[in-house]
Design an enzyme around this catalytic site. Sequence first.
Site, PDB file in Angstrom:
ATOM      1  N   SER A 139     -12.812 -46.444 -69.716  1.00  0.00           N
ATOM      2  CA  SER A 139     -11.387 -46.404 -69.405  1.00  0.00           C
ATOM      3  C   SER A 139     -10.768 -47.774 -69.209  1.00  0.00           C
ATOM      4  O   SER A 139      -9.543 -47.908 -69.160  1.00  0.00           O
ATOM      5  CB  SER A 139     -11.149 -45.574 -68.148  1.00  0.00           C
ATOM      6  OG  SER A 139     -11.915 -46.092 -67.097  1.00  0.00           O
ATOM      7  N   LYS A 195      -5.243 -54.480 -64.940  1.00  0.00           N
ATOM      8  CA  LYS A 195      -4.165 -54.947 -65.805  1.00  0.00           C
ATOM      9  C   LYS A 195      -3.516 -56.192 -65.226  1.00  0.00           C
ATOM     10  O   LYS A 195      -3.605 -56.459 -64.026  1.00  0.00           O
ATOM     11  CB  LYS A 195      -3.107 -53.846 -65.958  1.00  0.00           C
ATOM     12  CG  LYS A 195      -3.558 -52.739 -66.935  1.00  0.00           C
ATOM     13  CD  LYS A 195      -2.436 -51.845 -67.325  1.00  0.00           C
ATOM     14  CE  LYS A 195      -2.812 -50.946 -68.510  1.00  0.00           C
ATOM     15  NZ  LYS A 195      -4.088 -50.218 -68.300  1.00  0.00           N
TER      16      LYS A 195
END
Lengths: 220, 220
Positions: free
Chosen positions: B136, B176
């Site tokens: 993921s 991120k």
Amino acid sequence: MTAKAAKLPKRQKRVLTFIQNYMQQHGRPPTVREIGEGAEISSTSLVSYYLKRLEERGILSREPGVSRGIRLEQPFDVTMLPEDNETLSIPFLGYIVASEPIPVEPLPGTETVEVNRALLGRDPEKLFALKVEGNSMIDALVNDGDLIILRPQETVNNGEMAAVWIDSSGGEATLKKVYRDEGSSNVRLVPANPTMKPIHVPADDVQIKGKVVMIIRTLE
Amino acid sequence: MTAKAAKLPKRQKRVLTFIQNYMQQHGRPPTVREIGEGAEISSTSLVSYYLKRLEERGILSREPGVSRGIRLEQPFDVTMLPEDNETLSIPFLGYIVASEPIPVEPLPGTETVEVNRALLGRDPEKLFALKVEGNSMIDALVNDGDLIILRPQETVNNGEMAAVWIDSSGGEATLKKVYRDEGSSNVRLVPANPTMKPIHVPADDVQIKGKVVMIIRTLE
DNA sequence: CTTGACATAGAACAAATGTGCGATTATAAT
DNA sequence: ATTATAATCGCACATTTGTTCTATGTCAAG
């Protein structure tokens, strides 16, 4: 083991073995009494006598009147370092860029990088390091500036990632998983990113420069 | 969570340095009196006092009533490395998975990973490590099994990569680059892979758990 | 068989080494 | 200003540790 220990009497050998094991286990030399207990020698003067014999052979040295004043001479020194925390200096050979040949030879005055030995597999002393320049290795999940550690190998097992030089089209360096499919003269080069497609290249056009064993990305 | 040597008083540091150097040079620990002489401490009871303090910190251990009964604990074992290549024990807190909350608290008996201090930035003693489970995090150029090192921070500068927990939709963990755009109540989360698109999330739904400072991928 | 060198062993003693006590000073908290 | 705690120090003492002395046993050479 050198000739010095050859034909060592049984009891001296027991003393020496005990000292070596004790050094490894305790991080310090044993006392004369500890040697007596561990090597089953009943008196401290006899232990002293054996230590004197071993000193005469050059196997160890003693400091008179100092507690635990025994030192094993090479190659009997026992390293104090816990092996799993040792680091290794790996030669840093330069940069891997898509458009330039992959550096594989160390030059005089080569820089090194320190990597924990525990993180490496077998033959760590053959490894070398390259730094990635540019975004061309993104499909390998490798970013500009990442440090990669490689083992020089001309072949890899199917599925292992390698630094690959592709001769055709003027030459290109890439990091990919390499597969040699049976019955095919092509090599299949698969990106680490499972969402991207592999490429097929004639085997003759592919040079494997090294197998990738570690990737380190520092963000600060 | 602090590294064990942080803010060591000057005299304790001198004692520790002397012990390390003595171990290297002599192959055995020093006596209390040798430490006093070498670290310029005038009494044996004061040396004993410092050794007790260092023992309380877990830097070394002692065997009562035994000559040279001092043992340096990891990562303070004697090393041949120059100081800037020292490693640091970083607490390994568990796994980062998209569907589970990000671990940030150490448990009793926490594992650690050794990382070279030279590869880390400021305040290395606050860092923690997580291992990636699953694919993921691919959009962050991070693979299943990669080790990531983070500094616990609730905010990061624009463009810095962070471990982020998104509350909405039942909760999601992601790695991120984080941007707080002026005049917007949203946070822009940008994948490290420049070929992928950012997402926008209400700022209230975003919890930054730590800033990513290093990513280590071992392939063997 | 004798002799000398080497090996073995116990015990006493000297020196090295670690610990603890009491006292003083410095620092931090109230 | 007072109190508590930490840091500092000298010194005495207990214990650990190494050395030496003396005695005995073993083995090889003559």
